[in-house]
Design a protein around this motif. Structure first.
Motif, PDB file in Angstrom:
ATOM      1  N   GLU A   1     -11.286   0.817  -2.176  1.00 42.11           N
ATOM      2  CA  GLU A   1     -11.082   1.967  -1.106  1.00 42.11           C
ATOM      3  C   GLU A   1      -9.662   2.252  -1.051  1.00 42.11           C
ATOM      4  OE1 GLU A   1     -15.186   0.554   1.114  1.00 42.11           O
ATOM      5  OE2 GLU A   1     -13.199   0.008   2.224  1.00 42.11           O
ATOM      6  N   VAL A   2      -8.817   1.049  -0.961  1.00 45.40           N
ATOM      7  CA  VAL A   2      -7.269   1.297  -0.850  1.00 45.40           C
ATOM      8  C   VAL A   2      -6.515   2.019  -1.911  1.00 45.40           C
ATOM      9  CG1 VAL A   2      -5.090   0.062  -0.535  1.00 45.40           C
ATOM     10  CG2 VAL A   2      -7.145  -0.767   0.537  1.00 45.40           C
ATOM     11  N   VAL A   3      -7.336   1.801  -3.196  1.00 50.36           N
ATOM     12  CA  VAL A   3      -6.723   2.673  -4.344  1.00 50.36           C
ATOM     13  C   VAL A   3      -7.180   4.027  -4.407  1.00 50.36           C
ATOM     14  CG1 VAL A   3      -7.300   2.914  -6.750  1.00 50.36           C
ATOM     15  CG2 VAL A   3      -6.751   0.514  -5.930  1.00 50.36           C
TER      16      VAL A   3
ATOM     17  N   GLY B   1       7.548  -1.278  -8.502  1.00 56.77           N
ATOM     18  CA  GLY B   1       6.374  -1.961  -8.597  1.00 56.77           C
ATOM     19  C   GLY B   1       5.010  -1.273  -8.581  1.00 56.77           C
ATOM     20  N   GLY B   2       4.790  -0.157  -8.167  1.00 53.99           N
ATOM     21  CA  GLY B   2       3.629   0.474  -8.385  1.00 53.99           C
ATOM     22  C   GLY B   2       2.875   0.073  -7.263  1.00 53.99           C
ATOM     23  N   VAL B   3       1.346  -0.021  -7.488  1.00 53.10           N
ATOM     24  CA  VAL B   3       0.574  -0.668  -6.604  1.00 53.10           C
ATOM     25  C   VAL B   3       0.801  -1.945  -5.995  1.00 53.10           C
ATOM     26  CG1 VAL B   3      -1.317   0.782  -7.462  1.00 53.10           C
ATOM     27  CG2 VAL B   3      -1.356  -1.377  -8.304  1.00 53.10           C
ATOM     28  N   TYR B   4       1.582  -2.678  -6.950  1.00 57.31           N
ATOM     29  CA  TYR B   4       1.858  -4.237  -6.608  1.00 57.31           C
ATOM     30  C   TYR B   4       3.090  -4.331  -5.485  1.00 57.31           C
ATOM     31  CZ  TYR B   4      -1.447  -5.071 -10.462  1.00 57.31           C
ATOM     32  OH  TYR B   4      -2.455  -5.002 -11.384  1.00 57.31           O
ATOM     33  N   GLY B   5       3.700  -3.142  -5.533  1.00 58.47           N
ATOM     34  CA  GLY B   5       4.858  -3.076  -4.457  1.00 58.47           C
ATOM     35  C   GLY B   5       6.029  -4.055  -4.819  1.00 58.47           C
ATOM     36  N   ARG B   6       6.351  -4.815  -3.890  1.00 66.55           N
ATOM     37  CA  ARG B   6       7.345  -6.069  -3.923  1.00 66.55           C
ATOM     38  C   ARG B   6       7.002  -7.258  -4.832  1.00 66.55           C
ATOM     39  NH1 ARG B   6       7.847  -5.191   2.038  1.00 66.55           N
ATOM     40  NH2 ARG B   6       6.727  -7.167   2.115  1.00 66.55           N
ATOM     41  N   ARG B   7       5.620  -7.467  -4.569  1.00 68.94           N
ATOM     42  CA  ARG B   7       5.033  -8.486  -5.388  1.00 68.94           C
ATOM     43  C   ARG B   7       5.518  -8.500  -6.659  1.00 68.94           C
ATOM     44  NH1 ARG B   7      -0.546 -10.835  -3.979  1.00 68.94           N
ATOM     45  NH2 ARG B   7      -0.386 -11.044  -1.763  1.00 68.94           N
TER      46      ARG B   7
ATOM     47  N   TRP C   1       2.811   1.155   2.538  1.00 63.38           N
ATOM     48  CA  TRP C   1       3.174   1.854   1.293  1.00 63.38           C
ATOM     49  C   TRP C   1       4.780   1.740   1.141  1.00 63.38           C
ATOM     50  CZ3 TRP C   1       0.794   1.875  -3.313  1.00 63.38           C
ATOM     51  CH2 TRP C   1       1.350   2.726  -4.179  1.00 63.38           C
ATOM     52  N   ILE C   2       5.408   2.475   2.037  1.00 58.31           N
ATOM     53  CA  ILE C   2       6.883   2.790   1.974  1.00 58.31           C
ATOM     54  C   ILE C   2       7.531   1.327   2.152  1.00 58.31           C
ATOM     55  CG2 ILE C   2       8.612   3.478   3.460  1.00 58.31           C
ATOM     56  CD1 ILE C   2       6.823   5.585   3.921  1.00 58.31           C
ATOM     57  N   GLU C   3       7.160   0.566   2.954  1.00 64.14           N
ATOM     58  CA  GLU C   3       7.694  -1.093   3.118  1.00 64.14           C
ATOM     59  C   GLU C   3       7.525  -1.981   1.729  1.00 64.14           C
ATOM     60  OE1 GLU C   3       6.506  -2.932   6.603  1.00 64.14           O
ATOM     61  OE2 GLU C   3       7.226  -1.489   7.819  1.00 64.14           O
ATOM     62  N   GLY C   4       6.532  -1.418   0.822  1.00 70.70           N
ATOM     63  CA  GLY C   4       6.256  -2.208  -0.368  1.00 70.70           C
ATOM     64  C   GLY C   4       5.225  -3.011  -0.324  1.00 70.70           C
ATOM     65  N   LEU C   5       4.288  -2.973   0.426  1.00 74.44           N
ATOM     66  CA  LEU C   5       3.206  -4.042   0.632  1.00 74.44           C
ATOM     67  C   LEU C   5       2.174  -3.712  -0.800  1.00 74.44           C
ATOM     68  CD1 LEU C   5       4.207  -4.359   3.382  1.00 74.44           C
ATOM     69  CD2 LEU C   5       1.910  -5.058   3.921  1.00 74.44           C
ATOM     70  N   SER C   6       1.711  -4.524  -1.048  1.00 76.29           N
ATOM     71  CA  SER C   6       0.763  -4.670  -2.330  1.00 76.29           C
ATOM     72  C   SER C   6      -0.587  -3.825  -1.871  1.00 76.29           C
ATOM     73  CB  SER C   6       0.675  -5.831  -3.120  1.00 76.29           C
ATOM     74  OG  SER C   6      -0.054  -6.755  -2.559  1.00 76.29           O
ATOM     75  N   ILE C   7      -1.337  -3.479  -2.704  1.00 78.76           N
ATOM     76  CA  ILE C   7      -2.799  -2.953  -2.402  1.00 78.76           C
ATOM     77  C   ILE C   7      -3.593  -4.143  -1.925  1.00 78.76           C
ATOM     78  CG2 ILE C   7      -2.758  -0.789  -3.601  1.00 78.76           C
ATOM     79  CD1 ILE C   7      -4.307  -2.410  -5.870  1.00 78.76           C
TER      80      ILE C   7
END
Length: 86
Positions: free
Chosen positions: A57-59, A76-82, A38-44
């Protein structure tokens, strides 16, 4: 006596259990790895794939970790870096 101690929010007659098909249980190592991702910015979506878990389940884990203060909002919220890369 025990019955008098039980307080129900709502009177229930016929129960329906929502999200019964989802796995709410996570190993502590998985939770720590999730926090790192999450901290690194990966998306769900990416996190879901990494753990081979349903995205819902991740949500649910995102909601839990946010409510308990272990993770914060991020660009980026749940989408992170994407979301930021688009």
């Amino acid at each position: 006596m025990l019955n008098s101690l039980v307080v129900l929010k709502h009177q229930r007659q016929k129960l329906y259990v929502c999200l019964e098909d989802l796995d709410f249980v996570w190993d502590e190592k998985e939770v720590k790895e999730f926090d790192r991702m999450w901290i690194e910015g990966l998306s769900i979506q990416d996190i879901s794939r990494a753990f081979d878990r349903d995205m819902d389940e991740v949500v649910l884990l995102v909601m839990d970790r946010k409510r308990t203060g272990y993770i914060n909002d991020r660009p980026g919220g749940v989408y992170g870096r994407r979301m930021l890369e688009q």
